[in-house]
Design a protein around this motif. Structure first.
Motif, PDB file in Angstrom:
ATOM      1  N   GLU A 192      -7.983  -7.219   1.704  1.00 40.62           N
ATOM      2  CA  GLU A 192      -8.445  -5.879   1.362  1.00 40.62           C
ATOM      3  C   GLU A 192      -7.998  -4.880   2.419  1.00 40.62           C
ATOM      4  O   GLU A 192      -7.930  -5.217   3.600  1.00 40.62           O
ATOM      5  CB  GLU A 192      -9.983  -5.852   1.274  1.00 40.62           C
ATOM      6  N   LEU A 206      -8.769  -0.877   3.798  1.00 43.53           N
ATOM      7  CA  LEU A 206      -9.593   0.320   3.709  1.00 43.53           C
ATOM      8  C   LEU A 206      -8.762   1.459   4.254  1.00 43.53           C
ATOM      9  O   LEU A 206      -8.074   1.303   5.263  1.00 43.53           O
ATOM     10  CB  LEU A 206     -10.850   0.131   4.567  1.00 43.53           C
ATOM     11  N   ALA A 242       0.829  -1.197   0.000  1.00 45.16           N
ATOM     12  CA  ALA A 242       0.000   0.000   0.000  1.00 45.16           C
ATOM     13  C   ALA A 242       0.869   1.255   0.000  1.00 45.16           C
ATOM     14  O   ALA A 242       0.604   2.214  -0.735  1.00 45.16           O
ATOM     15  CB  ALA A 242      -0.924  -0.001   1.214  1.00 45.16           C
ATOM     16  N   PHE A 298      -0.797   4.786  -0.379  1.00 42.62           N
ATOM     17  CA  PHE A 298      -2.086   4.559   0.264  1.00 42.62           C
ATOM     18  C   PHE A 298      -1.910   4.341   1.763  1.00 42.62           C
ATOM     19  O   PHE A 298      -1.023   3.593   2.183  1.00 42.62           O
ATOM     20  CB  PHE A 298      -2.736   3.319  -0.369  1.00 42.62           C
ATOM     21  N   GLN A 299      -2.748   5.000   2.536  1.00 41.54           N
ATOM     22  CA  GLN A 299      -2.652   4.893   3.998  1.00 41.54           C
ATOM     23  C   GLN A 299      -3.702   3.925   4.534  1.00 41.54           C
ATOM     24  O   GLN A 299      -4.897   4.203   4.511  1.00 41.54           O
ATOM     25  CB  GLN A 299      -2.863   6.282   4.595  1.00 41.54           C
ATOM     26  N   VAL A 300      -3.236   2.803   5.027  1.00 43.90           N
ATOM     27  CA  VAL A 300      -4.141   1.747   5.482  1.00 43.90           C
ATOM     28  C   VAL A 300      -4.733   2.065   6.855  1.00 43.90           C
ATOM     29  O   VAL A 300      -4.018   2.452   7.767  1.00 43.90           O
ATOM     30  CB  VAL A 300      -3.393   0.399   5.562  1.00 43.90           C
ATOM     31  N   GLU A 301      -6.031   1.902   6.958  1.00 46.77           N
ATOM     32  CA  GLU A 301      -6.674   2.097   8.262  1.00 46.77           C
ATOM     33  C   GLU A 301      -7.223   0.786   8.842  1.00 46.77           C
ATOM     34  O   GLU A 301      -7.086   0.511  10.021  1.00 46.77           O
ATOM     35  CB  GLU A 301      -7.790   3.140   8.136  1.00 46.77           C
ATOM     36  N   ARG A 302      -7.879   0.019   7.980  1.00 46.95           N
ATOM     37  CA  ARG A 302      -8.427  -1.254   8.420  1.00 46.95           C
ATOM     38  C   ARG A 302      -8.078  -2.306   7.379  1.00 46.95           C
ATOM     39  O   ARG A 302      -8.033  -2.008   6.190  1.00 46.95           O
ATOM     40  CB  ARG A 302      -9.965  -1.224   8.516  1.00 46.95           C
ATOM     41  N   THR A 303      -7.876  -3.527   7.825  1.00 45.87           N
ATOM     42  CA  THR A 303      -7.607  -4.576   6.846  1.00 45.87           C
ATOM     43  C   THR A 303      -8.582  -5.737   7.013  1.00 45.87           C
ATOM     44  O   THR A 303      -9.101  -5.976   8.100  1.00 45.87           O
ATOM     45  CB  THR A 303      -6.180  -5.141   6.984  1.00 45.87           C
ATOM     46  N   THR A 304      -8.803  -6.403   5.931  1.00 46.25           N
ATOM     47  CA  THR A 304      -9.607  -7.620   5.926  1.00 46.25           C
ATOM     48  C   THR A 304      -8.732  -8.709   5.341  1.00 46.25           C
ATOM     49  O   THR A 304      -8.330  -8.618   4.176  1.00 46.25           O
ATOM     50  CB  THR A 304     -10.840  -7.447   5.019  1.00 46.25           C
TER      51      THR A 304
END
Lengths: 169, 169
Positions: free
Chosen positions: B157, B159, A144, A149-155
DNA sequence: TCTTGACCTGTTATGATATTACATACATAG
DNA sequence: CTATGTATGTAATATCATAACAGGTCAAGA
């Protein structure tokens, strides 16, 4: 409050797939939940607590409507927001996780410990195990970052076969 | 058929977030889709092709009903299965991906190349970028193997905020 | 040529998941 | 005691997804 070495989740990454003292396992998680919410001032009210207990009964993911049916049968409200709100609270507090792939929820097996969970979802018996995803998460963050891209939540979820169901196939 | 070096997806991991010749980008993906389906015997029929074109218009994820509305306006059927079937076909063929977090679909930016995609979803502008997830996927597989779990499909993924929206915040 | 079978599209109907909006109750700080 | 914030209950509705069946197209083989 138990330390990390008492945490069944940490001690056994394959906990959900193995035979274990589940009564102890869920009781422990509930105790931790109480300690945590007491510490932060969050209110583990009866519906919320009961919702968590329901999720803790099995290492599976339950849909909001499944939880709702159980709650309603016990005298709580029977409209969707009752379940969604309780579940949302649990997720916010880190006491439960949402499984995107299933549109369902599962209790956290080691609440309170900072962790980046990945989920292993058995397509045969529907057991959901919580695995450590710090490695995967790091790779994802690195990728990212390359894109700014700044990641906040991941799945991070895997669908497949658990050791028990593999044997039977 | 273009080789890997012509693939905009491979050339620029941040493609979706950067200004680029999108007409060329989507045209290219469509050409690849045609070549691929021709090669495998899969039938890229008018609805399916149009559904793919619709997804290719932007680097965003569209819900099945959004796609359906577009298709219906152009004379195709206007019932949900029309969209779901076309989208399912595209996903099966590797021409589109499902974004679990959004219950939505996005066109694949480099169809035909064997890849383990991760998705970077901007919560502000809703752009969806396809990043390389082989590292994350490897970590996940390793962790799964420790639990005896056999991975079949993965969902990876993130977010957060894309470079453009970060600047504005 | 005719028929068969596979596959694609369309439609009806319904099921499953999730949220908005508003009313009521309840705890607690002032 | 009362004002405030928070939690719960309920009605209504929005959104996402699939099952089941009917009709159409097309190519392979009798």
């Amino acid at each position: 409050m138990p330390d990390t070495h008492d945490c069944p989740g940490c001690a056994a990454p394959d906990l959900a797939f193995a035979a274990h003292d589940h009564a102890h396992c869920s009781h422990d998680a509930l105790e931790r939940a109480e300690a945590l919410t007491a510490a932060t001032g969050a209110r583990l009210t009866p519906v919320r607590r009961r919702a968590l207990e329901i999720l803790l009964e099995e290492h599976k993911a339950l849909g909001a409507y499944d939880v709702l049916a159980r709650l309603a049968a016990e005298g709580f409200g029977n409209q969707p927001p009752v379940a969604y709100r309780a579940l949302e609270f649990l997720v916010e507090q880190g006491l439960a996780h949402r499984i995107q792939r299933l549109n369902a929820f599962t209790a956290c097996v080691h609440p309170g410990e900072d962790h980046a969970p990945a989920f292993l979802i058995c397509r045969a018996c529907h057991t959901v195990a919580e695995a450590e995803a710090s490695g995967a998460r790091q790779s994802l963050e690195a990728e990212a970052a390359r894109a700014g891209f700044q990641v906040e939540r991941t799945t991070i979820e895997a669908l497949g076969l658990c050791p028990n169901c593999r044997g039977q196939a």
